[in-house]
Design a protein around this motif. Structure first.
Motif, PDB file in Angstrom:
ATOM      1  N   LEU A 116       1.030  -1.106  -0.610  1.00 24.28           N
ATOM      2  CA  LEU A 116      -0.330   0.026  -0.103  1.00 24.28           C
ATOM      3  C   LEU A 116       0.581   1.460   0.336  1.00 24.28           C
ATOM      4  CD1 LEU A 116      -2.790  -0.823   2.478  1.00 24.28           C
ATOM      5  CD2 LEU A 116      -2.924  -0.783  -0.061  1.00 24.28           C
ATOM      6  N   ALA A 117       2.394   0.896   0.448  1.00 26.87           N
ATOM      7  CA  ALA A 117       3.407   2.368   0.635  1.00 26.87           C
ATOM      8  C   ALA A 117       3.278   2.700  -1.044  1.00 26.87           C
ATOM      9  CB  ALA A 117       4.036   2.443   0.695  1.00 26.87           C
ATOM     10  N   THR A 118       2.893   2.132  -2.420  1.00 21.27           N
ATOM     11  CA  THR A 118       2.978   2.599  -3.363  1.00 21.27           C
ATOM     12  C   THR A 118       2.240   3.425  -3.634  1.00 21.27           C
ATOM     13  OG1 THR A 118       1.733   0.685  -4.189  1.00 21.27           O
ATOM     14  CG2 THR A 118       4.328   0.174  -3.956  1.00 21.27           C
ATOM     15  N   MET A 400      -4.425  -0.651  -5.153  1.00 25.42           N
ATOM     16  CA  MET A 400      -5.474  -1.821  -4.593  1.00 25.42           C
ATOM     17  C   MET A 400      -5.044  -3.160  -5.265  1.00 25.42           C
ATOM     18  SD  MET A 400      -7.027  -2.811  -2.263  1.00 25.42           S
ATOM     19  CE  MET A 400      -7.754  -0.936  -1.161  1.00 25.42           C
ATOM     20  N   ARG A 401      -5.467  -3.019  -6.601  1.00 25.69           N
ATOM     21  CA  ARG A 401      -5.320  -4.387  -6.899  1.00 25.69           C
ATOM     22  C   ARG A 401      -3.938  -4.754  -7.249  1.00 25.69           C
ATOM     23  NH1 ARG A 401      -9.874  -4.650 -10.363  1.00 25.69           N
ATOM     24  NH2 ARG A 401      -9.114  -6.264 -11.742  1.00 25.69           N
ATOM     25  N   HIS A 402      -2.775  -3.656  -7.206  1.00 26.80           N
ATOM     26  CA  HIS A 402      -1.614  -4.049  -7.071  1.00 26.80           C
ATOM     27  C   HIS A 402      -0.700  -5.013  -5.508  1.00 26.80           C
ATOM     28  CE1 HIS A 402       2.608  -4.364  -8.236  1.00 26.80           C
ATOM     29  NE2 HIS A 402       3.309  -3.815  -7.694  1.00 26.80           N
ATOM     30  N   ARG A 438       6.040  -6.122 -10.999  1.00 25.90           N
ATOM     31  CA  ARG A 438       5.612  -4.686 -10.718  1.00 25.90           C
ATOM     32  C   ARG A 438       3.924  -4.093 -11.152  1.00 25.90           C
ATOM     33  NH1 ARG A 438       9.666  -2.649  -8.871  1.00 25.90           N
ATOM     34  NH2 ARG A 438       9.430  -4.766  -8.172  1.00 25.90           N
ATOM     35  N   GLY A 439       3.614  -3.053 -11.335  1.00 24.30           N
ATOM     36  CA  GLY A 439       1.612  -2.986 -11.342  1.00 24.30           C
ATOM     37  C   GLY A 439       1.871  -2.492 -13.301  1.00 24.30           C
ATOM     38  N   ASN A 440       2.425  -3.122 -13.943  1.00 25.35           N
ATOM     39  CA  ASN A 440       2.245  -3.443 -15.163  1.00 25.35           C
ATOM     40  C   ASN A 440       2.307  -4.670 -15.414  1.00 25.35           C
ATOM     41  OD1 ASN A 440       4.813  -2.640 -16.622  1.00 25.35           O
ATOM     42  ND2 ASN A 440       3.402  -0.048 -15.046  1.00 25.35           N
ATOM     43  N   LEU A 441       1.931  -4.998 -16.804  1.00 27.50           N
ATOM     44  CA  LEU A 441       1.930  -6.523 -17.045  1.00 27.50           C
ATOM     45  C   LEU A 441       4.515  -5.965 -18.067  1.00 27.50           C
ATOM     46  CD1 LEU A 441       2.969  -9.225 -18.325  1.00 27.50           C
ATOM     47  CD2 LEU A 441       0.989  -8.464 -20.273  1.00 27.50           C
ATOM     48  N   ALA A 442       4.449  -5.156 -18.750  1.00 22.09           N
ATOM     49  CA  ALA A 442       5.398  -4.105 -19.214  1.00 22.09           C
ATOM     50  C   ALA A 442       6.638  -4.552 -18.491  1.00 22.09           C
ATOM     51  CB  ALA A 442       5.340  -3.262 -20.214  1.00 22.09           C
ATOM     52  N   VAL A 542      -3.480 -12.105 -12.724  1.00 18.98           N
ATOM     53  CA  VAL A 542      -3.941 -11.682 -11.717  1.00 18.98           C
ATOM     54  C   VAL A 542      -4.387 -10.557 -11.637  1.00 18.98           C
ATOM     55  CG1 VAL A 542      -5.066 -12.576  -9.310  1.00 18.98           C
ATOM     56  CG2 VAL A 542      -3.262 -13.839 -11.220  1.00 18.98           C
ATOM     57  N   LEU A 543      -5.987 -10.027 -11.066  1.00 17.97           N
ATOM     58  CA  LEU A 543      -6.411  -8.903 -10.980  1.00 17.97           C
ATOM     59  C   LEU A 543      -5.814  -7.384 -11.776  1.00 17.97           C
ATOM     60  CD1 LEU A 543      -6.983  -8.975  -6.865  1.00 17.97           C
ATOM     61  CD2 LEU A 543      -8.022  -9.349  -8.548  1.00 17.97           C
TER      62      LEU A 543
END
Length: 760
Positions: A116-118, A400-402, A438-442, A542-543
């Motif tokens: 959540l710190a992100t 939240m999803r990450h 990471r927060g995204n697929l790339a 996932v999510l």
């Protein structure tokens, strides 16, 4: 001799590049972290012995993860957050280590809280990493035999963490002077690279089909904000003011580079020898900028920049004398007008390069009227606000999803690691998940590949080292050096960080084992890494937070920021004198416009690796980003005319059209209103009609009055705003259409696209 020079040149270029890396701010930061880590380990070893020193080293690792190049304001409060969050987690893991099931049940919610710190963006990512490393490194040693031993380990870890925080706070203040110069040099190298790219396009006709130039512009926007955070903090000394003045010039250079791009599409309209001259002059200016950057790194006084004004003036005079006698009269005038326009743009860049060198030499005083007392408006906040945390409690929020995704991945990885037949070290699998996911697929795919390759090399080196059974002191030195290397290159060359991190993790884990276990098996470590990377890759689906889901907000932000920038830029025409307050408002609006486009460009660059079914309309988005940068270029050109050539303008002639253009652009880019809105007043209608009546032929190059050029750029800006609005509506329509329904047709791009009005 010529062949010998050609043979030596690549080596000289590589030597210069290596020197710049070694003198960079991130390497200095890594050296500082290495020295601080060494001090903590050495002092605790001398004072309390080997066991405490090893645990103190873990605490220092937790504390140094957020220790990067930052302003001094709020530095201690930022650094202390990592141990305050990480130490309780370290203690709980120590207590639960003998109980695998309970430990797994704790790791999942603790990971969610840490991630959540992100919510605080880049500022919060190192804090999240520190919390995770506190838990996972606590799993490396053998389980504590008693609560007393667990408490002693935690006390040693806390001692190392707080000692390092004190050291990092002091070293940050000491090195701040050097960090400012290095950040300025790094920024100038990036600008010089852009100028060289443009010079190559002029001389060799190199194109940019894959949008690399826009990606560089987006990266430059982030780099400029990092430079602002350092250089604009309290510009209260002469040296700080000189660097701040150089930063202001660099911001103008960035604008002028973008303006220079506008005319490259008309290269075929100019003689080849003129293009070669322009390209050579731009290359020479880039070399001047790079020399100033090198002088900042070396602490030397740079040589004065070469003034290319006479050469540019000669080109302008040649254009006015008639370049192509066989062409029609109007064609000849248009060609001369194009060369005059290009000469003006290159003259701006020449003036910037000369002013930059003069400021670096101390030959001129910086102009800081806009930022002397308002510098805090341009820098990133250094305090911890609860607002980012309060806004993320929504199912569609990416943070939240990450956090949920990471918690599930850690839980799955821990469960799998417990049953692996080759005796996996669970903490290494989990560390791999943390650094890869990471927060995204790339970014996950990029980290996956670099992590695996780095682990192969680093684990092999560590296995060879540990197989020789070196003394503990040597292993501590290796840990210290590896930590410094990993810390220095984490944001620049992650492959180097992955290699150093593998050495660090394996050697430190060997030190933490009370039994003095010998070298770890190389195949096991590689297997753990492959397993962790595979789990992170699988859970990236996932999510997921696809780029498409955030694209509506990004497009709306671009249009809103562009409208605001146009309003502030064109408002300068109505002022008899440009004072600090309107200039400040314009600079803030310009920064937001660049930041919005930068975020869009980066998202477009990440989207192609996602599944095709969830990809946004990339072709239309690329056209939107191109029109956005072109609009910024036109507004920058208008601003240059208003600020630098005000004496050549007839303010009575341009004031009405400028106000009308500002109104029209603002209404055009207001996505909450219909696309075509009639002017609200008769005055606005007259101004709009005046804009549309500007002839297609370029202004007469023999006339010194710059008002026709400004009026033409106003017309082009209005047209680009319309194109940007059309792009935005087309993109938003496709994004809002359910994915299982037919998508609206995309606007043709490339050769099939409808060309814009020429943009000299």
């Amino acid at each position: 001799m010529e062949n010998d020079s050609d043979w030596k040149w690549p080596f000289a270029a590589r030597a210069a590049a290596l020197r710049r890396v070694l003198l960079s701010d991130y390497v200095l930061n890594g050296v500082s972290a290495t020295f601080g880590f060494f001090l903590v380990a050495a002092c605790t070893h001398l004072a309390f012995g080997e066991t405490v020193a090893v645990n103190a080293s873990v605490g220092a690792i937790i504390a140094l993860l957020p220790d990067n190049v930052r302003p001094t304001r709020g530095h201690f409060g930022y650094l202390i957050a990592a141990p305050l969050l990480g130490l309780p987690l370290f203690l709980v893991v120590q207590l639960l280590r003998p109980y695998p099931i309970e430990l797994g049940l704790f790791l999942v919610p603790a990971t969610f809280v840490a991630f959540l710190a992100t919510a605080w963006g880049r500022r919060g990512m190192p804090i999240a990493a520190a919390a995770m490393f506190a838990m996972l490194l606590a799993m490396a040693p053998l389980p504590a035999t008693s609560i007393h031993e667990a408490l002693l380990r935690t006390v040693g870890c806390a001692l190392g963490a707080f000692l390092y925080v004190l050291y990092a706070t002091a070293s940050g203040r000491i090195l701040n002077r050097r960090y400012r110069a290095q950040a300025m040099a790094d920024l100038l190298f990036s600008i010089a690279a852009l100028m060289r790219t443009h010079a190559l396009r002029l001389t060799a006709g190199v194109t940019d089909p894959d949008g690399t130039e826009l990606k560089r512009q987006a990266a430059l926007a982030d780099q400029m904000q990092q430079a602002r955070d350092l250089i604009l903090e309290r510009p209260n000394t002469r040296r700080r003011q000189r660097l701040a003045g150089m930063l202001m010039v660099a911001l103008e250079m960035r604008d002028h580079v973008i303006v220079g791009e506008l005319g490259l599409g008309h290269a075929e309209s100019r003689p080849a020898d003129v293009l070669q001259r322009f390209g050579a002059l731009l290359q020479a200016m880039a070399d001047d900028v790079a020399r100033v950057a090198d002088s900042l790194l070396l602490g030397r006084k740079p040589a004065p920049a070469q003034d290319h004004g006479p050469a540019l003036e000669a080109l302008r005079i040649r254009a006015q004398s008639g370049i192509n006698p066989e062409a029609t009269e109007q064609a000849t005038r248009n060609q001369a007008a194009l060369i005059r326009s290009a000469t003006t743009r290159f003259s701006d860049q020449n003036r910037d390069a000369c002013q930059l060198a003069a400021l670096a030499r101390g030959d001129t005083e910086p102009d800081l009227s806009a930022v002397r007392t308002s510098w805090h408006l341009f820098v990133s906040p250094t305090y911890w606000s609860l607002q980012p945390l309060l806004r993320l409690w929504h199912w569609r929020q990416p943070v939240m999803r990450h956090a949920l995704r990471a918690a599930l991945a850690i839980g799955a990885g821990y469960a799998i690691a417990l049953f692996i037949p080759w005796g996996s070290r669970d903490y290494w699998v989990l560390i791999t998940i943390v650094v890869v996911l990471r927060g995204n697929l790339a970014q996950t795919l990029e980290r996956r590949n670099l992590r695996v390759l780095g682990t192969l090399v680093g684990s092999l080196l560590a296995a060879l080292l540990l197989a020789s059974q070196p003394p503990v002191v040597l292993l501590l030195v290796v840990v210290i050096v590896a930590q410094g290397v990993a810390h220095a290159f984490v944001a620049r060359r992650y492959l180097v960080t992955a290699m150093a991190g593998s050495v660090l993790g394996l050697v430190l884990a060997n030190l933490l084992h009370a039994s003095g276990h010998p070298a770890f098996d190389f195949a096991d470590r590689v297997g753990d890494t492959l397993l962790g990377a595979a789990i992170a890759w699988a859970f990236s689906y996932v999510l997921p937070s696809w780029e498409r889901d955030q694209m509506i907000g990004r497009v709306q932000r671009v249009c809103k920021a562009a409208a605001r920038h146009a309003e502030r830029s064109l408002a300068l025409a109505a002022l008899d004198e440009i004072t600090a307050q309107p200039e400040l408002a314009w600079r803030l609006a310009r920064r937001e416009a660049y930041d919005a486009l930068s975020a869009l460009v980066q998202a477009i660059g990440r989207a192609p690796v996602e599944p095709r079914a969830v990809q946004p309309p990339l072709d239309d988005l690329k056209q939107l980003q191109a029109h956005g940068f072109q609009l910024l270029g036109q507004l920058s050109a208008i601003q240059s005319l208003l600020l630098l050539r005000r004496e050549r303008l007839d303010l009575a002639v341009i004031e009405g059209p400028t106000a009308g253009a500002a109104l029209q652009i603002s209404r055009t880019l207001d996505l909450s209103q219909p696309a075509e809105t009639a002017p609200a007043t008769a005055e606005a209608a007259d101004e709009t009609a005046h804009l549309s009546a500007i002839p297609e032929d370029l202004p007469d190059p023999m006339v010194p009055d710059s008002s026709p050029w400004l009026l033409r750029r106003l017309a082009l800006a209005v047209q680009l705003a319309g194109a940007l609005r059309s792009d935005a509506e087309r993109v938003l329509a496709q994004l809002r259409t359910p994915r299982d329904e037919p998508q609206p047709p995309s606007q043709p791009t490339g050769r099939d696209a409808t060309p814009l009005v020429p943009q000299p």
